[in-house]
Design a protein around this motif. Structure first.
Motif, PDB file in Angstrom:
ATOM      1  N   ARG A  93      -9.496  61.087  66.320  1.00 45.43           N
ATOM      2  CA  ARG A  93      -9.292  60.145  65.225  1.00 45.43           C
ATOM      3  C   ARG A  93     -10.522  59.256  65.101  1.00 45.43           C
ATOM      4  O   ARG A  93     -10.764  58.398  65.938  1.00 45.43           O
ATOM      5  N   CYS A  94     -11.265  59.486  64.056  1.00 46.81           N
ATOM      6  CA  CYS A  94     -12.478  58.690  63.822  1.00 46.81           C
ATOM      7  C   CYS A  94     -12.105  57.461  63.011  1.00 46.81           C
ATOM      8  O   CYS A  94     -11.700  57.575  61.844  1.00 46.81           O
TER       9      CYS A  94
ATOM     10  N   GLU B 259      -7.001  52.347  60.213  1.00 45.99           N
ATOM     11  CA  GLU B 259      -7.289  53.529  59.399  1.00 45.99           C
ATOM     12  C   GLU B 259      -8.235  54.472  60.144  1.00 45.99           C
ATOM     13  O   GLU B 259      -9.145  54.032  60.857  1.00 45.99           O
ATOM     14  N   TYR B 260      -8.036  55.756  59.939  1.00 48.66           N
ATOM     15  CA  TYR B 260      -8.888  56.739  60.612  1.00 48.66           C
ATOM     16  C   TYR B 260      -8.909  58.037  59.808  1.00 48.66           C
ATOM     17  O   TYR B 260      -8.041  58.305  58.978  1.00 48.66           O
ATOM     18  N   ASP B 261      -9.923  58.851  60.106  1.00 54.07           N
ATOM     19  CA  ASP B 261     -10.024  60.198  59.571  1.00 54.07           C
ATOM     20  C   ASP B 261      -9.711  61.180  60.679  1.00 54.07           C
ATOM     21  O   ASP B 261     -10.139  61.005  61.827  1.00 54.07           O
ATOM     22  N   ARG B 262      -8.972  62.226  60.332  1.00 52.82           N
ATOM     23  CA  ARG B 262      -8.601  63.229  61.336  1.00 52.82           C
ATOM     24  C   ARG B 262      -9.750  64.210  61.559  1.00 52.82           C
ATOM     25  O   ARG B 262     -10.300  64.765  60.607  1.00 52.82           O
ATOM     26  N   GLY B 263     -10.067  64.412  62.821  1.00 47.59           N
ATOM     27  CA  GLY B 263     -11.142  65.339  63.162  1.00 47.59           C
ATOM     28  C   GLY B 263     -10.649  66.584  63.859  1.00 47.59           C
ATOM     29  O   GLY B 263     -11.421  67.248  64.566  1.00 47.59           O
TER      30      GLY B 263
ATOM     31  N   CYS C  32     -12.267  54.248  60.711  1.00 48.89           N
ATOM     32  CA  CYS C  32     -13.080  53.940  59.534  1.00 48.89           C
ATOM     33  C   CYS C  32     -14.026  52.777  59.780  1.00 48.89           C
ATOM     34  O   CYS C  32     -15.019  52.607  59.066  1.00 48.89           O
TER      35      CYS C  32
END
Length: 394
Positions: free
Chosen positions: A201-202, A221-225, A204
């Motif tokens: 989980r990167c 908040e995060y972007d899925r990697g 934001c």
């Protein structure tokens, strides 16, 4: 008119020590501390008026506790029983509140998963059990029988018919015993399992380290990697971990982990290496035969169904979760892999075997308690379903 003389207080050495301990206590009730100090001053020969000035109370207060101690000792310093306000709710109403709390809301037609005190209070008044009742009163009523219907606990029923035999074999291996015989120095016990869905989980915004009067701050908040699985083999008695990362679980990743362990010493030349596994990707006789064919000195031992708590590698996974995965802030799966491998090396440098205390004797006690509980439930169920017929016959 003669003035009454103050009661004389004489203390033994043990009484004085006990009273002094209470007089300087930081946890005893304040009123009790004042009463004890009054008695100590009285034992020193002070007058009631002087004691009242020293302790900041009235002369009548000093006279009361001085006299009570002279007549009854320590028991005289306790409060007298008081009748108090008459109860607002009858014993029948109290019993009905407790009975309602002991039923699932769905059984009573209420669309709730569990009761809270406000919900119970509303239901009690709605049913006409009481004209009015507050949530705090409901809580006090339930506290008398330690009832907490707002809490819940999950449990799992034993479904494996050979649970006792399988669990005993695993526990014996932890005690370095197999089929009643002790293991030799050239035999090893490996506990193995996989930890699935470790995400990258990167966040934001960058994670901020802790500072003065501030804890670590992690952006929500995060972007899925992506996600990966971490397979681990833990040497129970040597406290050494061998790990392998894979995109998914299955036969191939598991056998890759086995190859990693069994092709190095001392396992390659060991007399026997016992692999304690669950019933995941390595379940069944086919898995046992596959392992034995590839490594003749390897013996696969399955834990019972739904008994991961018997697998010691789960303890390592809990450490991994706390120290490595939480909080989850990774830019990529490669960073997850690097962190897992680095922690594995760090752990092996200082690891000690877990102090496993659950023995076959403890297992027998546990199964006996479960059997008694099952028998009680069956008896209660039988009596519950036969009670109406018995009442009609009467």
């Amino acid at each position: 008119m003669p003035v009454p003389r103050a009661r004389q207080i004489t203390l033994t050495a043990s009484e004085r020590r006990r009273l002094k301990k209470l007089a300087y206590s930081h946890t005893a009730p304040y009123q009790q501390v004042i009463r004890v100090r009054i008695v100590l001053d009285a034992a020193r020969g002070y007058s009631n008026a002087k004691i009242a000035r020293r302790q900041g109370v009235t002369v009548d207060t000093v006279r009361r506790w001085r006299g009570r101690y002279a007549d009854e000792g320590m028991a005289g310093l306790a409060d007298r029983r008081r009748s108090g306000r008459p109860p607002r709710f009858t014993p029948v109403q109290v019993a009905e509140v407790k009975a309602l709390a002991c039923h699932l809301p769905a059984e009573t037609g209420v669309p709730l998963a569990r009761w809270s005190c406000p919900d119970l209070a509303a239901e009690v008044t709605g049913r006409g059990i009481a004209e009015a009742i507050s949530p705090s009163t409901v809580r006090r009523i339930l506290a008398a029988d330690v009832l907490k219907p707002w809490q819940h606990q999950s449990w799992l029923f034993i479904r494996d018919p050979n649970f006792a035999a399988k669990a005993t074999r695993v526990l014996d291996l932890y005690a370095r015993v197999w089929d009643g015989a002790p293991l030799s120095d050239n035999e090893y016990v490996i506990s193995s399992d996989e930890k699935t869905s470790i995400q990258a989980r990167c966040r934001c915004h960058p994670t901020l380290p802790p500072g003065a009067s501030r804890m670590m701050r992690l952006n929500h908040e995060y972007d899925r990697g992506g996600a990966l699985a971490y397979l681990a083999a833990y040497d129970v008695h040597q406290a050494k971990v061998f790990g392998h990362c894979s995109a998914k679980t299955g036969i191939v990743p598991f056998m890759t982990l086995v190859e990693k362990v069994m092709t190095q010493q001392p396992y390659a030349s060991a007399k026997r290496v016992f692999w304690v596994v669950d019933n995941g990707s390595s379940r069944g006789q086919a898995a046992i035969d596959r392992l034995a064919k590839r490594f003749p000195n390897a013996v696969m031992v399955h834990t019972p169904v739904h008994a991961s708590w018997l697998n010691q590698v789960e303890i390592f996974f809990s450490i991994l979760q706390r120290k490595v995965v939480t909080p989850n802030d990774f830019t990529s799966l490669d960073q997850v892999k690097d962190r897992l491998i680095a922690f594995e090396q760090r752990y092996n440098q200082a690891a000690r075997p877990f102090k496993w205390k659950f023995t076959p004797a403890d297992l027998e006690d546990l199964l006996a308690r479960i059997e008694r509980h099952i028998q009680k439930e069956r008896t209660d169920h039988h009596e519950h379903h036969h009670q109406p017929a018995a009442l009609e016959a009467a």
